[in-house]
Design an enzyme around this catalytic site. Sequence first.
Site, PDB file in Angstrom:
ATOM      1  N   LEU A 173       5.441  -5.814   2.317  1.00 18.17           N
ATOM      2  CA  LEU A 173       5.733  -7.231   2.101  1.00 18.17           C
ATOM      3  C   LEU A 173       4.561  -7.882   1.370  1.00 18.17           C
ATOM      4  O   LEU A 173       3.429  -7.870   1.852  1.00 18.17           O
ATOM      5  CB  LEU A 173       5.969  -7.945   3.436  1.00 18.17           C
ATOM      6  CG  LEU A 173       7.083  -7.370   4.314  1.00 18.17           C
ATOM      7  CD1 LEU A 173       7.344  -8.283   5.506  1.00 18.17           C
ATOM      8  CD2 LEU A 173       8.366  -7.142   3.519  1.00 18.17           C
ATOM      9  N   ARG A 183      -4.123 -20.354   0.560  1.00 21.06           N
ATOM     10  CA  ARG A 183      -5.488 -20.613   1.048  1.00 21.06           C
ATOM     11  C   ARG A 183      -6.559 -19.824   0.306  1.00 21.06           C
ATOM     12  O   ARG A 183      -7.744 -19.950   0.609  1.00 21.06           O
ATOM     13  CB  ARG A 183      -5.554 -20.336   2.556  1.00 21.06           C
ATOM     14  CG  ARG A 183      -4.954 -21.477   3.376  1.00 21.06           C
ATOM     15  CD  ARG A 183      -4.853 -21.113   4.830  1.00 21.06           C
ATOM     16  NE  ARG A 183      -3.809 -20.116   5.068  1.00 21.06           N
ATOM     17  CZ  ARG A 183      -3.700 -19.384   6.169  1.00 21.06           C
ATOM     18  NH1 ARG A 183      -4.570 -19.532   7.143  1.00 21.06           N
ATOM     19  NH2 ARG A 183      -2.719 -18.519   6.307  1.00 21.06           N
ATOM     20  N   THR A 212       9.833 -13.069   7.057  1.00 25.51           N
ATOM     21  CA  THR A 212       9.617 -11.619   6.951  1.00 25.51           C
ATOM     22  C   THR A 212      10.923 -10.823   7.083  1.00 25.51           C
ATOM     23  O   THR A 212      11.073  -9.770   6.455  1.00 25.51           O
ATOM     24  CB  THR A 212       8.613 -11.151   8.027  1.00 25.51           C
ATOM     25  OG1 THR A 212       8.997 -11.691   9.294  1.00 25.51           O
ATOM     26  CG2 THR A 212       7.198 -11.628   7.708  1.00 25.51           C
ATOM     27  N   TYR A 245       2.148  -4.721   5.350  1.00 26.84           N
ATOM     28  CA  TYR A 245       1.858  -5.992   4.681  1.00 26.84           C
ATOM     29  C   TYR A 245       0.914  -5.740   3.503  1.00 26.84           C
ATOM     30  O   TYR A 245      -0.098  -5.051   3.663  1.00 26.84           O
ATOM     31  CB  TYR A 245       1.156  -6.969   5.636  1.00 26.84           C
ATOM     32  CG  TYR A 245       2.036  -7.614   6.690  1.00 26.84           C
ATOM     33  CD1 TYR A 245       3.395  -7.351   6.773  1.00 26.84           C
ATOM     34  CD2 TYR A 245       1.487  -8.519   7.594  1.00 26.84           C
ATOM     35  CE1 TYR A 245       4.179  -7.969   7.743  1.00 26.84           C
ATOM     36  CE2 TYR A 245       2.260  -9.137   8.562  1.00 26.84           C
ATOM     37  CZ  TYR A 245       3.609  -8.850   8.632  1.00 26.84           C
ATOM     38  OH  TYR A 245       4.365  -9.458   9.590  1.00 26.84           O
ATOM     39  N   ASN A 257     -41.146  12.661 -28.443  1.00 26.20           N
ATOM     40  CA  ASN A 257     -41.718  11.438 -27.891  1.00 26.20           C
ATOM     41  C   ASN A 257     -41.291  10.260 -28.750  1.00 26.20           C
ATOM     42  O   ASN A 257     -41.570  10.215 -29.945  1.00 26.20           O
ATOM     43  CB  ASN A 257     -43.237  11.551 -27.862  1.00 26.20           C
ATOM     44  CG  ASN A 257     -43.823  10.391 -27.078  1.00 26.20           C
ATOM     45  OD1 ASN A 257     -43.972  10.463 -25.867  1.00 26.20           O
ATOM     46  ND2 ASN A 257     -44.133   9.313 -27.772  1.00 26.20           N
ATOM     47  N   ALA A 316     -42.989   3.246 -28.184  1.00 29.38           N
ATOM     48  CA  ALA A 316     -42.521   1.907 -27.796  1.00 29.38           C
ATOM     49  C   ALA A 316     -42.020   1.146 -29.012  1.00 29.38           C
ATOM     50  O   ALA A 316     -42.590   1.252 -30.095  1.00 29.38           O
ATOM     51  CB  ALA A 316     -43.665   1.144 -27.142  1.00 29.38           C
TER      52      ALA A 316
HETATM   53  C1  UD1 Z   1       3.681 -12.462  10.926  1.00 25.66           C
HETATM   54  C2  UD1 Z   1       4.486 -12.057  12.146  1.00 25.66           C
HETATM   55  C3  UD1 Z   1       3.622 -12.217  13.391  1.00 25.66           C
HETATM   56  C4  UD1 Z   1       2.377 -11.377  13.259  1.00 25.66           C
HETATM   57  C5  UD1 Z   1       1.632 -11.722  11.980  1.00 25.66           C
HETATM   58  C6  UD1 Z   1       0.521 -10.746  11.748  1.00 25.66           C
HETATM   59  C7  UD1 Z   1       6.829 -12.642  11.711  1.00 25.66           C
HETATM   60  C8  UD1 Z   1       7.903 -13.619  11.915  1.00 25.66           C
HETATM   61  N1  UD1 Z   1       5.646 -12.918  12.262  1.00 25.66           N
HETATM   62  O1  UD1 Z   1       3.358 -13.816  11.047  1.00 25.66           O
HETATM   63  O2  UD1 Z   1       4.352 -11.800  14.544  1.00 25.66           O
HETATM   64  O3  UD1 Z   1       1.537 -11.593  14.374  1.00 25.66           O
HETATM   65  O4  UD1 Z   1       2.506 -11.654  10.828  1.00 25.66           O
HETATM   66  O5  UD1 Z   1      -0.224 -11.161  10.633  1.00 25.66           O
HETATM   67  O6  UD1 Z   1       7.051 -11.618  11.082  1.00 25.66           O
HETATM   68  N2  UD1 Z   1       6.007 -12.367   3.582  1.00 25.66           N
HETATM   69  C9  UD1 Z   1       6.935 -12.166   2.597  1.00 25.66           C
HETATM   70  N3  UD1 Z   1       8.004 -13.000   2.508  1.00 25.66           N
HETATM   71  C10 UD1 Z   1       8.183 -14.027   3.380  1.00 25.66           C
HETATM   72  C11 UD1 Z   1       7.226 -14.236   4.386  1.00 25.66           C
HETATM   73  C12 UD1 Z   1       6.153 -13.386   4.478  1.00 25.66           C
HETATM   74  O7  UD1 Z   1       6.801 -11.245   1.790  1.00 25.66           O
HETATM   75  O8  UD1 Z   1       9.180 -14.736   3.232  1.00 25.66           O
HETATM   76  C13 UD1 Z   1       4.863 -11.456   3.676  1.00 25.66           C
HETATM   77  C14 UD1 Z   1       3.526 -12.120   3.416  1.00 25.66           C
HETATM   78  O9  UD1 Z   1       3.156 -11.983   2.065  1.00 25.66           O
HETATM   79  C15 UD1 Z   1       2.591 -11.338   4.319  1.00 25.66           C
HETATM   80  C16 UD1 Z   1       3.468 -10.912   5.458  1.00 25.66           C
HETATM   81  O10 UD1 Z   1       4.800 -10.977   4.995  1.00 25.66           O
HETATM   82  O11 UD1 Z   1       2.095 -10.189   3.680  1.00 25.66           O
HETATM   83  C17 UD1 Z   1       3.288 -11.771   6.681  1.00 25.66           C
HETATM   84  O12 UD1 Z   1       3.589 -13.094   6.361  1.00 25.66           O
HETATM   85  P1  UD1 Z   1       2.880 -14.317   7.076  1.00 25.66           P
HETATM   86  O13 UD1 Z   1       3.475 -15.553   6.581  1.00 25.66           O
HETATM   87  O14 UD1 Z   1       1.421 -14.131   6.969  1.00 25.66           O
HETATM   88  O15 UD1 Z   1       3.359 -14.053   8.585  1.00 25.66           O
HETATM   89  P2  UD1 Z   1       2.864 -14.796   9.862  1.00 25.66           P
HETATM   90  O16 UD1 Z   1       3.614 -16.058   9.989  1.00 25.66           O
HETATM   91  O17 UD1 Z   1       1.412 -14.858   9.874  1.00 25.66           O
END
Ligand code: UD1
Length: 455
Positions: A8, A15, A79, A100, A374, A377
Amino acid sequence: MSLNIVILAAGQGKRMYSSLPKVLHPLGGKPLLQHVIDTARTLSPDHLVVVYGHGGETVREAMGEAGLAWALQSPQLGTGHAVAQALPLLNPEWPTLVLYGDVPLVQQATLEALIAKRGEGLGLLTVQLQNPSGYGRIVRDAAGLVQSIVEEKDATPFQRQITEVNTGIIVLPPKVLPEWLAQLSNDNAQGEYYLTDVVARAVSEGMSIATVLSEGEWEVQGVNNKVQLADLERQFQGRLARVLMESGVRLADPTRLDIRGHLECARDVAIDVGCIFEGQVVLEEGVEVGPYCVIRNAVIRKGARLAAFTHMDGAEVGPAAIVGPYARLRPGAVLAEGAHVGNFVEIKNSHIGPQSKANHLAYVGDADVGARVNIGAGTITCNYDGVNKFRTIIEDDVFIGSDTQLVAPVRVGQGATLGAGTTLTRDAPAGALTVSRARQTTITTWKKPVKVPKA
Ligand code: UD1
Ligand code: CA
C-alpha cells in the site's frame, strides 16, 4: 512461493511537506518503497502489486516496471479500499500478504515467520508500544485469542490502554478477499473502509488468527514526517555498522558512518568518523579510511590508505597506495600499486602506474602515467581544447617539474625530465631534459626606485 503481495503506497504523506512523493524519500540512499519491494521480492511472490495514488506516476517511473504490477487508488478511501483496487491483479487461490510502502525496514525472516504461523487462517504482525497512540489496538478475549482490531479513533477508553498494536502487516487467507472486501463498511470515525475490519469477520467465521510479535519497533515503524525518517535512517545505519563491526571492521564511531549502497569490507579494515559510502564500494584487507571521506563506487585494494577528506567516484586504488588528504578521484581514475596522490590533486579517466606520485596540487585528466613517475606540484594536463578531449602519455621514470602544462595530445618519453614551468606542446624525447621557458637573466645596471620627496 504461491503468494500474492500487495504494497500500500497511495497515501499522500502530507506531513513530509515535500513535492517528492513520501515513498520516494531515501533511506540509506534508496527510496522507502524500494526497500519494501526488495524485501517483498525475497519471498518470491507470484504476484507483486503496488497500490499507488492519484498523480503517483513519478512513483511508478522511479520503481521501473520489472516484475511489478500497479493498481491506481483514486480517491483514497482507506486501507481496505486500497487492497480492493489490487484484487483484479491477484490470484484468489493464494494467500495475500499486505505491506506498507512507508514501512521500509520490515525483515524477510519476520514475514516468513508470519506466513508460516498463519496456518489456515489469518496472520497479524503486531508490536508492543509504550505509547500506542495513533495505532489500531489488538483486542483479545480472556483466553488471549484475537477478536478484532479497533482503530484509535473508534476505541473505548479501556481499549486505548491496550499496548499491543497493529503494524498493518497482515497475511490473508486465499479465496475470501473478494467477498470480505466488498462487504466492508465505512461506518466508523474516519468514514474509511478499514482493512483491519477483516479480523473480526474472520473471527465470526471461526477462522484462527495467528500473531507474530515484532521484536523491534524500528522494524515496523512507519515514516510520516522527516523526524521519523531521520530516526529510521539512524536505526538502519546502526544495524549496518553493527554487521561490519561483527565481521571485524574497526569503526571509530558506529554512529558516525553512512552507507548508501553496499559496502564490502575484508579483514582489518579501519574507518574513521564521518565517512559516507555510496553505491558499490569494496575495501580490501587492511584498508584504512581517514575521517570525512566520501567514497562512491570504488575498489580500494589491500593495505591502501585514504587520508582525511578524500573524495572518490568510480575509481580504483591499488594495493598499498596512499591517497589524500583532500584528494579527488573521479570516474576512470585507476591507481596502481604504491601510487601516491596527495592534497588538492584531481585525477580523472587516467591510469597512474606503480610507485608514481602526484603529491600536491595537480590535475591529471585523460592520461596514461607509467611507473615511478613524479608529477610536480601545479602540474596540469590540458586535456580539453574547448571542443574535444585528448590524451597525455607519460612513460616510466619521467620527472615532471612543478607548474608544468602538458597540452594534449602529447607524449613524454621514458626517463625524460620536464623543467619546471614548461608548457609542453610537442612530444618530449626519452631520457632528455625538455624545458620551455624564457632564459633567466639578471640586469646588473638596474637601479632600485627611490621615493620622490613631496613638494
Ligand atoms: C493503519 C491501520 C492501523 C495500524 C496502522 C499502522 C487501518 C484501518 N488501520 O492506520 O490499525 O495500527 O496503520 O501504521 O488499516 N493507504 C493507502 N490507501 C488508503 C489509505 C492508506 O494506500 O486509502 C496506505 C498508506 O499509504 C500507508 C498505509 O496504507 O502506507 C497505512 O495508511 P495510514 O493512513 O497511515 O493508516 P493508519 O490510519 O495510520
Ligand atoms: Ca500511519
